[in-house]
Scaffold this active site. Structure first.
Site, PDB file in Angstrom:
ATOM      1  N   LYS A 128      37.858  20.027 -23.911  1.00  0.00           N
ATOM      2  CA  LYS A 128      37.176  20.387 -25.167  1.00  0.00           C
ATOM      3  C   LYS A 128      35.764  20.665 -25.066  1.00  0.00           C
ATOM      4  O   LYS A 128      34.942  20.050 -24.068  1.00  0.00           O
ATOM      5  CB  LYS A 128      37.261  19.387 -26.129  1.00  0.00           C
ATOM      6  CG  LYS A 128      37.363  19.810 -27.814  1.00  0.00           C
ATOM      7  CD  LYS A 128      38.540  20.446 -27.968  1.00  0.00           C
ATOM      8  CE  LYS A 128      38.278  21.017 -29.508  1.00  0.00           C
ATOM      9  NZ  LYS A 128      39.659  21.448 -30.169  1.00  0.00           N
ATOM     10  N   ASP A 168      37.993  26.671 -32.367  1.00  0.00           N
ATOM     11  CA  ASP A 168      38.206  25.428 -32.849  1.00  0.00           C
ATOM     12  C   ASP A 168      37.230  25.592 -34.153  1.00  0.00           C
ATOM     13  O   ASP A 168      36.948  26.606 -34.800  1.00  0.00           O
ATOM     14  CB  ASP A 168      37.947  24.179 -32.237  1.00  0.00           C
ATOM     15  CG  ASP A 168      38.296  22.876 -32.901  1.00  0.00           C
ATOM     16  OD1 ASP A 168      39.524  22.721 -32.865  1.00  0.00           O
ATOM     17  OD2 ASP A 168      37.409  22.199 -33.292  1.00  0.00           O
TER      18      ASP A 168
HETATM   19  P1  NDP Z   1      37.874  26.219 -39.471  1.00  0.00           P
HETATM   20  O1  NDP Z   1      36.624  25.954 -39.408  1.00  0.00           O
HETATM   21  O2  NDP Z   1      38.641  27.675 -39.707  1.00  0.00           O
HETATM   22  O3  NDP Z   1      38.450  25.611 -41.115  1.00  0.00           O
HETATM   23  C1  NDP Z   1      38.246  24.134 -41.280  1.00  0.00           C
HETATM   24  C2  NDP Z   1      38.361  24.112 -42.813  1.00  0.00           C
HETATM   25  O4  NDP Z   1      38.136  22.664 -43.172  1.00  0.00           O
HETATM   26  C3  NDP Z   1      37.291  24.839 -43.712  1.00  0.00           C
HETATM   27  O5  NDP Z   1      38.086  25.461 -44.730  1.00  0.00           O
HETATM   28  C4  NDP Z   1      36.184  24.084 -44.003  1.00  0.00           C
HETATM   29  O6  NDP Z   1      35.438  23.910 -44.867  1.00  0.00           O
HETATM   30  C5  NDP Z   1      37.080  22.399 -44.288  1.00  0.00           C
HETATM   31  N1  NDP Z   1      36.445  21.316 -44.076  1.00  0.00           N
HETATM   32  C6  NDP Z   1      35.660  20.775 -42.984  1.00  0.00           C
HETATM   33  N2  NDP Z   1      35.424  19.703 -43.350  1.00  0.00           N
HETATM   34  C7  NDP Z   1      35.779  19.224 -44.553  1.00  0.00           C
HETATM   35  C8  NDP Z   1      35.861  18.321 -45.298  1.00  0.00           C
HETATM   36  N3  NDP Z   1      35.026  16.979 -44.816  1.00  0.00           N
HETATM   37  N4  NDP Z   1      36.665  18.071 -46.445  1.00  0.00           N
HETATM   38  C9  NDP Z   1      37.261  19.375 -46.773  1.00  0.00           C
HETATM   39  N5  NDP Z   1      37.343  20.340 -46.033  1.00  0.00           N
HETATM   40  C10 NDP Z   1      36.600  20.391 -45.162  1.00  0.00           C
HETATM   41  O7  NDP Z   1      38.848  25.229 -38.472  1.00  0.00           O
HETATM   42  P2  NDP Z   1      40.158  25.223 -37.983  1.00  0.00           P
HETATM   43  O8  NDP Z   1      41.226  25.586 -39.265  1.00  0.00           O
HETATM   44  O9  NDP Z   1      40.340  26.033 -36.676  1.00  0.00           O
HETATM   45  O10 NDP Z   1      40.430  23.658 -37.473  1.00  0.00           O
HETATM   46  C11 NDP Z   1      40.631  22.656 -38.426  1.00  0.00           C
HETATM   47  C12 NDP Z   1      41.244  21.336 -37.974  1.00  0.00           C
HETATM   48  O11 NDP Z   1      42.425  21.836 -36.906  1.00  0.00           O
HETATM   49  C13 NDP Z   1      40.238  20.730 -36.922  1.00  0.00           C
HETATM   50  O12 NDP Z   1      40.414  19.470 -36.746  1.00  0.00           O
HETATM   51  C14 NDP Z   1      40.811  21.501 -35.447  1.00  0.00           C
HETATM   52  O13 NDP Z   1      40.328  20.613 -34.350  1.00  0.00           O
HETATM   53  C15 NDP Z   1      42.316  21.164 -35.715  1.00  0.00           C
HETATM   54  N6  NDP Z   1      42.882  22.352 -34.885  1.00  0.00           N
HETATM   55  C16 NDP Z   1      42.742  23.648 -34.797  1.00  0.00           C
HETATM   56  C17 NDP Z   1      43.374  24.430 -34.074  1.00  0.00           C
HETATM   57  C18 NDP Z   1      43.178  25.977 -34.126  1.00  0.00           C
HETATM   58  O14 NDP Z   1      44.053  26.672 -33.448  1.00  0.00           O
HETATM   59  N7  NDP Z   1      42.287  26.326 -34.792  1.00  0.00           N
HETATM   60  C19 NDP Z   1      44.549  23.955 -33.193  1.00  0.00           C
HETATM   61  C20 NDP Z   1      44.730  22.478 -33.392  1.00  0.00           C
HETATM   62  C21 NDP Z   1      43.960  21.755 -33.982  1.00  0.00           C
HETATM   63  P3  NDP Z   1      34.019  24.966 -45.085  1.00  0.00           P
HETATM   64  O15 NDP Z   1      34.562  26.190 -44.386  1.00  0.00           O
HETATM   65  O16 NDP Z   1      33.910  25.352 -46.502  1.00  0.00           O
HETATM   66  O17 NDP Z   1      33.199  24.157 -44.198  1.00  0.00           O
END
Ligand code: NDP
Length: 448
Positions: A128, A168
């Site tokens: 990572k 990510d």
């Molecule tokens: P993104 O940045 O695309 O999206 C994250 C989302 O979560 C955004 O809507 C963000 O809001 C919101 N968010 C962040 N912090 C908070 C919080 N404290 N409370 C509520 N909402 C919150 O990231 P991903 O979707 O890619 O990743 C999300 C999770 O999934 C992470 O843990 C990542 O490690 C995991 N993951 C991702 C993978 C992937 O393929 N992308 C694969 C496997 C796991 P805002 O935009 O308003 O900040």
């Protein structure tokens, strides 16, 4: 917690050495808690110091990224890449750009990635990386300059057979495009050393959907195996409206569920008529936060500015898809009190160990992230395969393979939980043991 003296001693030593890395200690404790029986029955684990070796990264690369912002000022960020374990394949894991990035968070994510990648059955080690750079509020040119300077250091340490980063939190197709573009320019080769690339840059169809869709395929298996049921008419809540959350919500709706609440950092929207996911996806094309804008299109929906309020919405199924440690014990209690009976993790470690224990004690079916969200990295593995063989598979072909991989991951977890946990629905133990065994065997084969 674990009972074996060997595990207790190794963990005590680790806690002393890394007392300032809470997320890392949390993820190690979570894994070791499943290994008692294995360690007791297999003396080779202790004789070969497998646990001591598996909890130390093979390499951590730390570097400075200097870049010039739009006003001509020089900015400095701190970056690192944790190449944790390469026993079963080249290092593979995402890249996170977020102000919270530090060594503890990068080590926890890389450690989790080792066993997640192992569960997919594809030959990928665990890694990572990221930086404490915040892309929000930056112009495209600033993001591009940051990405280019990040790669100016990292390019030495990555390659198609060495380490293949991906996106990510905070790193989507745009950032990956800039990162890969700079890498390609320096190395003068189109080798696909990055996954989740844009389709035209060699990315795979279906990668953008893979983590969220894969999560729903995993939940379908849970529903079918443990409840003889499916998604139809289930009330679902999803935290995070990003790459994972929006795709999970989309697939759950397609499979017949009613998604009634979704959140991002701006708050929670609760829409009893069912969340308008098309609107969320459209809004996110032009806005960094979208949830606070939903109500102006659907005035009946209820908005709360505190993202944690999502766990108070009565539901059958909760899909945490935002970030680590978003479900503490209080939220777990609220979920159970309001009737939630299935939780599956789209994010990495969104549930604290105490909250996960509470779910187990209250018979909530629990799909741990290293299994349930492995669809993203699985399709990244398929992207690597397509790049290496100069092929482009159709969306349907990739989605079919993803579906088969998620079913296979579930079956492996289910089988291991039946053998080692004495409780077939203990998928935490199942995922940990099944992911661990392959890596451990490879380490044994390769010597010290
Ligand atoms: P993104 O940045 O695309 O999206 C994250 C989302 O979560 C955004 O809507 C963000 O809001 C919101 N968010 C962040 N912090 C908070 C919080 N404290 N409370 C509520 N909402 C919150 O990231 P991903 O979707 O890619 O990743 C999300 C999770 O999934 C992470 O843990 C990542 O490690 C995991 N993951 C991702 C993978 C992937 O393929 N992308 C694969 C496997 C796991 P805002 O935009 O308003 O900040």
């Amino acid at each position: 917690m674990f009972k074996s003296t060997y595990l207790v001693n190794v963990y005590a030593d680790l806690s002393k050495r890394y007392h300032d890395q809470p997320e890392y200690l949390q993820v190690v404790e979570e894994l070791l808690s499943s290994l008692d029986l294995l360690v007791e029955n297999d003396p080779k684990i202790q004789e070969n110091a497998i646990i001591e070796r598996i909890i130390e990264p093979e390499r951590i690369i730390k570097f400075r990224v200097s870049w010039v912002d739009d006003s001509g000022r020089v900015q400095v960020n701190r970056a690192l890449r944790v190449q944790f374990n390469s026993a079963i394949g080249p290092y593979k894991g995402g890249t996170r750009f977020h102000p919270s990035v530090n060594e503890s968070i990068m080590k926890f994510l890389a450690f989790e990635q080792i066993f997640k990648n192992s569960l997919t059955c594809l030959p990928m080690g665990g890694a990572k990386g990221g930086a404490d750079f915040d892309p929000y509020g930056k112009s495209d040119n600033e993001i591009m300059r940051f990405c280019q300077n990040y790669i100016l250091e990292l390019y030495r340490h990555i390659g198609p057979r060495m380490d293949v980063p991906a996106g990510d939190l905070g790193v989507g197709a745009k950032e990956v495009g800039y990162l890969y573009g700079m890498y390609k320019r320096i190395e003068n080769e189109f080798s696909g050393t990055f996954t989740s690339k844009g389709i035209e840059s060699g990315g795979s169809l279906g990668r953008a959907e893979a983590t969220g869709y894969g999560l729903c395929y995993f939940v379908e298996e849970m529903l079918s195996a443990f409840k003889k049921d499916d998604f139809k008419n289930k009330r679902v809540i999803v935290s995070g409206a990003g790459k994972v959350g929006s795709m999970a919500a989309e697939k759950a709706i397609e499979l017949g569920a009613k998604v009634i609440a979704i959140s991002d950092i701006s708050g929670v929207i609760h829409d009893e008529k069912g969340i308008d996911i098309k609107l969320i996806k459209n809004l996110s094309k032009t806005n960094t936060v979208v949830i606070d804008k939903y109500q102006s299109y659907h005035p009946d929906a209820v908005f709360s500015p505190d993202p944690v309020d999502i766990w108070k919405v009565p539901c059958d199924i909760a899909l945490p898809c935002a970030t680590q440690n978003e479900i503490y014990l209080d939220s777990a209690k609220a979920l159970v009190a309001n009737g939630c009976w299935l939780v599956a993790e789209g994010a990495n470690m969104p549930t604290t160990n105490e909250a996960a224990k509470y779910f187990r004690e209250h018979d909530v079916l629990f799909g741990p992230g290293k299994a349930a969200n492995a669809g993203g990295v699985a399709v990244s593995g398929l992207e690597m395969a397509q790049n290496a063989t100069f092929q482009c598979w159709s969306f349907e072909e990739v989605d079919q393979k993803l579906h088969a991989i998620m079913k296979q991951i579930f079956d492996r977890c289910h089988e291991a939980s039946s053998t080692y946990a004495g409780r077939p629905d203990d998928l935490v133990t199942g995922a940990n043991i099944s992911g661990f065994i392959k890596v451990y065997q490879a380490m044994l084969q390769q010597g010290v």
